[in-house]
Design an enzyme around this catalytic site. Sequence first.
Site, short mmCIF file in Angstrom:
data_model
loop_
_atom_site.label_atom_id
_atom_site.label_comp_id
_atom_site.label_asym_id
_atom_site.label_seq_id
_atom_site.Cartn_x
_atom_site.Cartn_y
_atom_site.Cartn_z
N TYR A 1 47.85 32.31 44.99
CA TYR A 1 48.39 32.87 46.39
C TYR A 1 49.19 32.02 47.44
CZ TYR A 1 46.69 37.31 44.50
OH TYR A 1 46.25 38.38 43.86
N ASP B 1 39.80 45.85 42.09
CA ASP B 1 40.43 47.22 41.97
C ASP B 1 40.07 48.18 40.68
OD1 ASP B 1 41.94 46.82 44.37
OD2 ASP B 1 43.77 47.75 43.51
N ASP C 1 41.29 39.76 42.62
CA ASP C 1 42.19 40.88 43.19
C ASP C 1 42.28 41.86 42.10
OD1 ASP C 1 44.08 42.33 44.60
OD2 ASP C 1 45.74 40.70 44.38
N LYS D 1 38.84 31.04 33.86
CA LYS D 1 39.50 30.76 32.56
C LYS D 1 39.83 29.39 32.32
CE LYS D 1 42.09 32.52 29.19
NZ LYS D 1 41.61 33.33 28.29
N ASP E 1 38.45 36.96 30.79
CA ASP E 1 38.97 38.04 30.05
C ASP E 1 37.74 38.79 29.39
OD1 ASP E 1 38.49 36.00 28.51
OD2 ASP E 1 40.61 35.55 27.46
#
Length: 485
Positions: A133, A241, A237, A180, A213
């Site tokens: 970001y 959601d 992010d 990750k 993952d």
Amino acid sequence: MKMSDQPGAVPVTVARGDGIGPEIMEATLRVLDAAGARLAVEEIQIGEAVYGRGHTAGIDAQAWESLRRTRVFLKAPITTPQGGGFKSLNVTIRKSLGLFANVRPCVAYAPFVPTRHPKMDVLIVRENEEDLYAGIEHRQTDEVTQCLKLISRPGCERIVRYAFDQARRLGRSKVTCLTKDNIMKLTDGLFHRVFDEVSRDFPDLAAEHLIVDIGTARLADTPEAFDVIVTPNLYGDVLSDVAAQIAGSVGLAGSANIGEQAAMFEAIHGSAPPLAGRDVANPSGLLLGAVMMLAHIGQADVAERVHNAWLTTLEAGVATADIAGPGTEPVGTRAFADAVIDRLGQRPAALPPVTYPAVPQQPVPTVTARPAPVKTMDGVDVFLHHDDRDPAALAALLRTAAAGAPLELQMITNRGVKVWPDGLPETFCTDHWRVRFRSARPGAARRGDVVDLLDRLDRAGLDFVKTEGLYRFDDELGYSLGQGQ
Ligand code: NAD
């Protein structure tokens, strides 16, 4: 009595936003007022209208003044204009005010809100300023674009300490870190390493790390196995959601953006333009964001009153269309707020009532000072825009250009895959090459050697588009080794 007439009213900045924003903000402010919140509200305009007046980030100087004065922001969602030239208002505010932590509780309210995960109660703590970001993107060749992923040690330490502090403060038992780092060993690896270090200061809390993952798959399948999650910006992010949606609805979750000097509170959802002006939107996300704000500014009594009245409202079967189960007649935004107001002072019977600690905001963690390491250089990675796709021919060109130079060609990769020496003819190559040059002895390269090399490449007609130094810090490698090494 109005909110601002209350003794000790705390100045807060409020923006009604776009789409459903004005309706859900009106509903939220009415509940806060009725609950006795001690707030001196300063209203600002942000979003569509401000973008329309030519402010590329959707916010003007007057609004910034208010935010810098109150340092507490209750924000309704805004509509981000489509097309180039506009900046995300949320990202701009988070970064400008240093709001490093995004805190999102994702809770199931079964059986009152339909969900497949009735026991879910996960607190997601997302790093809010770093990672991809940073918005540093470049097109470097005809075929290749890049985005820089920046992860800093102080950034990791602050967010990880904040997550552990929050877990302890809220009486939680476990913090899970998701990264990750099996692939991104330096960036995500740093986040994981700092997590392991910080966890040692919290022996009363369980700490675990999962690759993002499988962690996300498990969260979607068995969210009750998670308690507090801390994760870098992009994963956080996406994950938050997913978590809000499987808990019941994106319309239900509130979120806090916390910084050292300021804080912003909002719903996690957007401005839902198709629902605007119809009195159907759920005000719960923004209301719960406002509850987090009340706790943050030391009005735990009001936060508790509002939150428990809201839970009692759900228990009574009052629901907006997004959460109304089969057979439930949905109510509108205004009626939902009225139903919460009617229940102020009540506590839920089936859902667990909430309590908020009477202490004011959680202090922002300080970052451990560390001695500066000794930095030396092994060589340089030069990135080339080069159209011919034959790695051996490129190697020959580079060796001729650099003959006699202090740095020697060591390898060539294309999109991270080693193609010279010992490449495979099957590897697909683009016009974007990384060529690694090293000094004969580790740590012996000088900045002047890089300048000399670039000059030689330039004279050979090679188009270098970027360089990255190959550094060591106290003898620890500061770069990834090429694939196959
Ligand atoms: P959205 O969150 O606005 O809507 C997604 C879905 O959720 C829609 O089906 C909508 O009907 C439903 N929904 C959202 N909030 C609801 C509520 N309170 N009650 C009932 N249903 C609700 O996401 P989107 O459609 O992708 O984005 C719309 C606009 O919002 C875009 O311009 C986007 O950029 C912006 N946005 C703003 C923020 C913010 O300001 N924090 C966040 C996300 C998106």
